[in-house]
Design a protein around this motif. Sequence first.
Motif, short mmCIF file in Angstrom:
data_model
loop_
_atom_site.label_atom_id
_atom_site.label_comp_id
_atom_site.label_asym_id
_atom_site.label_seq_id
_atom_site.Cartn_x
_atom_site.Cartn_y
_atom_site.Cartn_z
N GLU A 55 0.82 -1.21 0.00
CA GLU A 55 0.00 0.00 0.00
C GLU A 55 0.86 1.26 0.00
O GLU A 55 0.45 2.27 -0.57
N LYS B 271 -3.72 2.60 -1.41
CA LYS B 271 -4.72 1.84 -0.66
C LYS B 271 -5.33 0.75 -1.53
O LYS B 271 -5.69 0.97 -2.68
N GLN B 272 -5.41 -0.45 -0.96
CA GLN B 272 -5.98 -1.60 -1.68
C GLN B 272 -7.43 -1.82 -1.24
O GLN B 272 -7.82 -1.44 -0.13
N PRO B 273 -8.25 -2.44 -2.09
CA PRO B 273 -9.69 -2.53 -1.80
C PRO B 273 -10.07 -3.44 -0.64
O PRO B 273 -11.15 -3.29 -0.07
N ASN B 274 -9.20 -4.40 -0.29
CA ASN B 274 -9.51 -5.29 0.82
C ASN B 274 -8.23 -5.97 1.29
O ASN B 274 -7.18 -5.86 0.65
N TYR C 184 -6.16 -8.17 -1.29
CA TYR C 184 -5.35 -7.40 -2.23
C TYR C 184 -4.19 -6.70 -1.53
O TYR C 184 -3.12 -6.54 -2.10
N ARG C 185 -4.40 -6.30 -0.29
CA ARG C 185 -3.33 -5.68 0.49
C ARG C 185 -2.18 -6.68 0.68
O ARG C 185 -1.01 -6.35 0.46
#
Length: 146
Positions: A47, A52-55, A58-59
């Motif tokens: 990140e 910023k990742q969606p969840n 994905y992070r």
Amino acid sequence: MELIVYLAGQIHDDWREQFRQKAKERGLPLILKGPQENHDRSDDIGEQIKGKQPNPVYRDQAASEFNNLRTRIWMEKADVVIALFGEKYRQWNTAMDAATAIQSGKPLILVRPEGLVHPLKELAQRAQVVVETPDQALDALAYVLE
């Protein structure tokens, strides 16, 4: 002669720092590299670079891209890989790093406690050296450098 040593294995204790200190005390010409030891930095790097990742899935995926990049670069430059297995945590990254070292033809020193002899028997058969403690791995490197 200096050796570049990649210290693969769990990041939940200070074994690498102890290894560094003992190598320094012995005057061994080692360049010691390994995974990101700051766990929060390792988890956050995706990140920090990609945003910023969606969840959380994905992070984790974004972080693993950069951690895998770091590992691949340093393992390719390494003269030898030390893979330390501990009893406390599942050691997926250590197993992956040990297998990568074997596949790429890097000399491997496998450090595993007696309790992991059976589950690590195939890796042990492919390693150049199998020991039970990081101190023994350091002794092996000292011998190579004699």
